[in-house]
Design an enzyme around this catalytic site. Sequence first.
Site, PDB file in Angstrom:
ATOM      1  N   HIS A  48       0.813  -1.220   0.000  1.00 29.27           N
ATOM      2  CA  HIS A  48       0.000   0.000   0.000  1.00 29.27           C
ATOM      3  C   HIS A  48       0.846   1.271   0.000  1.00 29.27           C
ATOM      4  CE1 HIS A  48       0.258  -0.276   4.578  1.00 29.27           C
ATOM      5  NE2 HIS A  48       0.479   1.024   4.394  1.00 29.27           N
TER       6      HIS A  48
ATOM      7  N   ASP B  59       0.026  -7.710   1.516  1.00 30.41           N
ATOM      8  CA  ASP B  59       0.365  -6.284   1.587  1.00 30.41           C
ATOM      9  C   ASP B  59       1.870  -6.069   1.630  1.00 30.41           C
ATOM     10  OD1 ASP B  59      -0.046  -3.596   1.518  1.00 30.41           O
ATOM     11  OD2 ASP B  59      -0.576  -3.376   3.620  1.00 30.41           O
TER      12      ASP B  59
ATOM     13  N   GLY C 150       3.400   6.615   8.119  1.00 30.87           N
ATOM     14  CA  GLY C 150       4.790   6.754   7.706  1.00 30.87           C
ATOM     15  C   GLY C 150       5.638   5.589   8.171  1.00 30.87           C
ATOM     16  N   ASN C 151       5.204   4.866   9.206  1.00 32.88           N
ATOM     17  CA  ASN C 151       5.894   3.652   9.664  1.00 32.88           C
ATOM     18  C   ASN C 151       5.620   2.464   8.746  1.00 32.88           C
ATOM     19  OD1 ASN C 151       5.784   4.757  12.915  1.00 32.88           O
ATOM     20  ND2 ASN C 151       7.555   3.561  12.242  1.00 32.88           N
ATOM     21  N   SER C 152       4.602   2.574   7.924  1.00 36.21           N
ATOM     22  CA  SER C 152       4.218   1.464   7.054  1.00 36.21           C
ATOM     23  C   SER C 152       5.404   0.966   6.240  1.00 36.21           C
ATOM     24  CB  SER C 152       3.122   1.929   6.086  1.00 36.21           C
ATOM     25  OG  SER C 152       2.007   1.110   6.162  1.00 36.21           O
TER      26      SER C 152
ATOM     27  N   LEU D 253      -4.989 -25.119  -0.436  1.00 37.65           N
ATOM     28  CA  LEU D 253      -5.308 -26.401   0.181  1.00 37.65           C
ATOM     29  C   LEU D 253      -6.571 -27.006  -0.415  1.00 37.65           C
ATOM     30  CD1 LEU D 253      -4.142 -28.185   2.414  1.00 37.65           C
ATOM     31  CD2 LEU D 253      -5.557 -26.957   4.061  1.00 37.65           C
ATOM     32  N   GLY D 254      -7.449 -26.155  -0.912  1.00 37.95           N
ATOM     33  CA  GLY D 254      -8.678 -26.650  -1.531  1.00 37.95           C
ATOM     34  C   GLY D 254      -9.772 -26.960  -0.528  1.00 37.95           C
ATOM     35  N   VAL D 255      -9.902 -26.091   0.504  1.00 31.14           N
ATOM     36  CA  VAL D 255     -10.949 -26.303   1.510  1.00 31.14           C
ATOM     37  C   VAL D 255     -11.634 -24.976   1.820  1.00 31.14           C
ATOM     38  CG1 VAL D 255      -9.735 -28.242   2.576  1.00 31.14           C
ATOM     39  CG2 VAL D 255      -9.399 -25.931   3.474  1.00 31.14           C
TER      40      VAL D 255
END
Length: 487
Positions: free
Chosen positions: A121, A151, A231-233, A288-290
């Site tokens: 982001h 992200d 800003g820490n992102s 995994l298909g669940v």
Amino acid sequence: MASGVTLGVYKLAGFDRSEIVLQEAGNGENGAVVRFAKGGNAGTPVDFTLAASMSTPMVVHIVATQKTNQRASRGRQVPDIFREFFGEGGGGSFRRRNQPSRSSGSGVIVSKDGYIVTNNHVIDNAREVDVILNNKKTYKATVIGTDPSTDLALVKINAKNLPSIVLGNSDNVKVGQWVLAVGNPFNLESTVTAGIVSAKGRNLNMLQRGQRGRISPIESFIQTDAAVNPGNSGGALINTKGELIGINTAIATPTGTFAGYSFAVPVNIVKKIIKDLVEFGTVQRAYLGVYFRELNGELAKQLKLDITEGTHIDSLVVGGSAEQSGVKKGDVIVDIEGKKIKGSSDLLEAIGRKRPGDKVRIKVSRNGKIKEVTIKLKNRDGNSDLVTKKKATSFRTLGAEFAELTDAEKQRYDISGGVKVSKMFAGTLRSMTDMQEGFIITEVNGKKVSSISDLKSALSSSNSSMVTLGGVYPNDPGQRYYAFKNK
């Protein structure tokens, strides 16, 4: 007052792939190692100067410039509980069409030759990305790839012999251990805050909402009370050894600023994403298909189960990995490769570290008994193939990733051929045109193109000072044209 989850949302791509050398910590415990004053209280840490001095040179300031257009502005209409986790230029403000906007965040140098990990982001929709090192040197960055599902994003600058952080082991992180958050809140560069790990495996359901259901989110955040702000992102969450244990990503807040808790993507997920993006330019996602629900006391009582932790399988994907391996509806997944599965975040993280074709050992509770099953994971298309560079080709200068149309798509869109713009990143197309992802290029300067090789050939052989790309948008009638200067 109800609190929301602070979230930032931004995108990019492409660079020449090469082997990346990551510094990883040994297999020892990653728990807190805090030095105490002689004769001091063993419950009170003296300082974090060693860890801070080790990590601050590896954390960078990232400034992303976006060319905001009408469609992009509409995309920022998110629910009120979500406040953007940006720095400069954040807050969800609307700007006039095509007026550049800027956002800022942080990043962490993970290799000496210039690879930097940050949040998706922070750089999403950017046409330019600037990286400012701790020593104030500034570089233009190229985006290697992005992964909205976690992200995360990876960018690269042309530099050598950079200080690079040691990657720790987030599996060894303990609730209660001391951690430091390093980043650039409010454009205040090289800021360090301290706190403890408050919880692990947090699922905030923020990525699903932020991307409007278009992704398969993997959320298993490390929760801390270290102060983190806009800003820490993309900055570093480190242990007291100076090892990276997470990428700071979000805060829970009713105001948009720190209100007590912050959340970081575990470094073991980060490692996998980095390696995929360098090797393939895209993330290899295994399934995994669940379809499942997180087990709790109420659901266990309703289903008459004798356990209250795990993930309950409500149904199976027909022909999926789990079904073909003997997993059944009603099973409860309680362990994956020796790691206890308490809930959905544990399951998502464990599978999120794998690639299609990998085999995993899982334990399920069935009728009160534990059964072990080995499953060969598949991709979204139901096979074990990896997405190769040939299938997802990036043109660095154009700032886009292209894919050839399948026969089904040609029939669906009623066209004989073309090349789809599957992703857009910082580059010529974003800075000089209003093209959107999904556009299908059918001609270059009037010359028909049906494949990626056709597109490359047409672009390289063009002698015109301008290039005109013609094509269509799916389910949007009418031919469109985009022109840009031929560099």
